[in-house]
Structures are given as structure tokens and as C-alpha cells.
Design a protein around this motif. Structure first.
Motif, PDB file in Angstrom:
ATOM      1  N   SER A 126      27.275 -27.922 -15.159  1.00  0.00           N
ATOM      2  CA  SER A 126      26.543 -28.744 -14.195  1.00  0.00           C
ATOM      3  C   SER A 126      25.117 -28.224 -14.031  1.00  0.00           C
ATOM      4  O   SER A 126      24.911 -27.073 -13.632  1.00  0.00           O
ATOM      5  CB  SER A 126      27.260 -28.729 -12.834  1.00  0.00           C
ATOM      6  N   THR A 127      24.150 -29.056 -14.331  1.00  0.00           N
ATOM      7  CA  THR A 127      22.743 -28.658 -14.179  1.00  0.00           C
ATOM      8  C   THR A 127      22.376 -28.462 -12.716  1.00  0.00           C
ATOM      9  O   THR A 127      21.458 -27.712 -12.387  1.00  0.00           O
ATOM     10  CB  THR A 127      21.815 -29.713 -14.800  1.00  0.00           C
ATOM     11  N   LYS A 128      23.134 -29.114 -11.815  1.00  0.00           N
ATOM     12  CA  LYS A 128      22.873 -28.992 -10.383  1.00  0.00           C
ATOM     13  C   LYS A 128      23.708 -27.885  -9.736  1.00  0.00           C
ATOM     14  O   LYS A 128      23.683 -27.717  -8.516  1.00  0.00           O
ATOM     15  CB  LYS A 128      23.156 -30.326  -9.689  1.00  0.00           C
TER      16      LYS A 128
END
Length: 284
Positions: A126-128
Motif C-alpha cells: 500500500s503506497t498510503k
């Protein structure tokens, strides 16, 4: 003084060794099943959770391989289906894998690992940096003997056999020829595979052993359903039954939901130190 200390040290070592032997014999006394003494096959299937569940399946494979290594069991990967690439550090997960485990009481020790395993963590995909929950299904089957194979009828016309190339992550072929075997039992829809050997015949033989074990298990489940009509509802080790949670965020905890055994040392568990959990399962 030195001699006294050496004697004390030798006594402590002997006592600890005896204690381990007694504990081992105590655990073995719980093995009363028909196939508890046999070798086993352990399969892991990535469930809900996309790349996270495929990564979780890889983590579980490593965990069980480490556990088996410490128990003195031999392991071989019979079949492995890789998932999506593109993860951090080039990580590629597993959609499914079947591990052959050779050793006395391998099935007895591992049979209660069957069920749904759940992982909660900050997703590395997950980039977030969001928290994700993912699932994997573990299935453990015994190695069955010829006498049981004779009890189960498999008609040639009920089988579909496919041959394909065994491949690794990134599409690099482990074997250039189509020696990997996938067998589908048409009446039940059961699918078994093997890509370990370099010869089709050997892979087919290993795949058929898996099929016999799965059909034997299915036969047992059908008998249990019939018994449950008389004796009441029985607990089934199926996809919907979560047996253990591995939480890495917002705190660290591994908890078995059947025995209530838990530990905050998650790294040690993933490194294969499962004895406390498995021994508690055996005694229930």
C-alpha cells in the motif's frame, strides 16, 4: 570447586534432556488417529486480500518449513503457483503451494493446523501505508497406504490430466518440457498438481497420492455429516472457520482462537517456533 561446578552442569544438562524426552513421549501419547504416525502434505492457499494474502501465504510456507526443519522432518515442494509481482523489494507472493513433509508423526503434529489463518498489518503493497487484513487457508492431509487406496474407486474416465511446464516467478521455466501434471477429478472437482519431478510419470504418481488423500478426507467429511444428523452439529475445519490471528499492527500478537494460546513475539512464530501452539492443539 571446579569439579563440583562441572558435576552440577552435567546434572542440569542430563535433567533437561530427560525433561525433553518425557515431554516428547507425553505428546506422542495423544496420537491415536489412524494416520497420526504418517508423513503428510501441507497445502497453503492465498485467500481474500490480493497481493497481501499471496505474501502471507509465502510467510506461512517459510514458517512451516522452519518448523519442520527443527522437528527433523524432510520437506519438498510438490507444486507452487506464484502470484503477482511488483511488490516492494521485488517480492512475489504465492497463490498456492503444496509441501510434502516426511517424518514419523508429521501428520499427527500438523493436522490441526488445517483452517483459516488471518494476518493484520500495515500493507507493504500500500503506497498510503494502510492497514490490511488478509487470509490464507491451510490444509493438511496424511500420506495414506495402499490398503486405503484400495477402498477408494477412481475410474479413468473420471480424470482429466493436463501437462504443462513448471515455471518460477517472472515466467522463468524451471523445466523446458511439459512434465508438470495437473489432475482434475471430474465428479468432485478436486484438482491436484505436482511439478517436483523431471518425469511426467513420477509427477503423476505423486499427484495421484494427493488425490487419494483428498478423496479419503472427503469420504470422512461425508460420514461426519451423516453422524451430525444423529449426534448434533459438529465443528468443521472449513474456509469459514478462522483458527489463528497474526497481528502486526497496531500491536503485535499471535493468538490461537481454539486454545487461547497467545504471544507477542510474532517474529519468533514466523521463524517456525510453533511448539507451544501445536502442543496445545494436540491436547485439546
Amino acid at each position: 570447586m571446579k569439579k563440583d561446578k562441572d558435576k552440577d552442569l552435567d546434572f542440569t544438562k542430563d535433567f533437561q534432556s530427560l525433561e525433553r524426552k518425557i515431554k516428547s513421549e507425553e505428546i506422542i501419547s495423544f496420537f491415536s488417529g489412524r494416520y497420526d504416525k504418517n508423513s503428510a502434505t501441507l497445502s497453503i492457499f492465498a485467500g481474500a486480500g490480493g497481493q497481501d494474502s499471496q505474501d502471507f501465504a509465502t510467510m506461512l510456507l517459510r514458517m512451516y518449513e522452519r518448523y519442520c526443519q527443527r522437528k527433523g522432518f524432510g520437506t519438498k515442494i510438490l507444486h507452487q503457483s506464484f502470484g503477482e509481482g511488483g511488490g516492494p523489494e521485488g517480492r512475489i507472493g504465492i497463490k498456492s503451494v503444496t509441501l510434502e513433509i516426511e517424518g514419523t508423526f508429521a501428520f499427527g503434529f500438523l493436522k490441526k493446523e488445517s483452517g483459516v489463518h488471518r494476518l493484520v498489518r500495515i500493507s507493504p503493497f500500500s503506497t498510503k501505508k494502510l492497514r490490511h487484513t488478509s487470509f490464507a487457508l491451510v490444509e493438511v492431509l496424511p500420506e495414506i497406504g495402499k490398503e486405503v487406496e484400495d477402498e477408494i474407486e477412481i475410474r479413468p474416465e473420471d480424470l482429466r490430466t493436463d501437462f504443462y511446464r513448471a515455471s518460477g516467478p517472472g515466467g522463468q521455466h524451471v523445466n523446458k518440457r511439459e512434465t508438470a501434471v495437473r489432475i482434475t477429478h471430474l465428479p468432485t472437482g478436486i484438482v491436484v498438481s505436482c511439478q517436483l519431478e523431471r518425469l511426467q510419470g513420477k509427477n503423476r504418481e505423486r499427484a495421484m497420492k494427493q488425490l487419494y488423500a483428498k478423496l479419503y478426507q472427503l469420504k470422512g467429511e461425508e460420514q461426519q455429516k451423516e453422524l451430525s444428523k444423529i449426534k448434533g452439529k459438529a465443528v468443521s475445519a472449513s474456509w469459514g472457520n478462522q483458527i489463528r490471528s497474526y497481528v502486526l499492527h497496531p500491536y503485535k500478537l499471535v493468538k490461537d482462537l481454539r486454545t487461547n494460546i497467545e504471544t507477542s513475539n510474532v517474529e519468533r512464530i514466523f521463524d517456525g517456533y510453533l511448539d507451544e501452539f501445536i502442543e496445545a492443539e494436540i491436547k485439546t
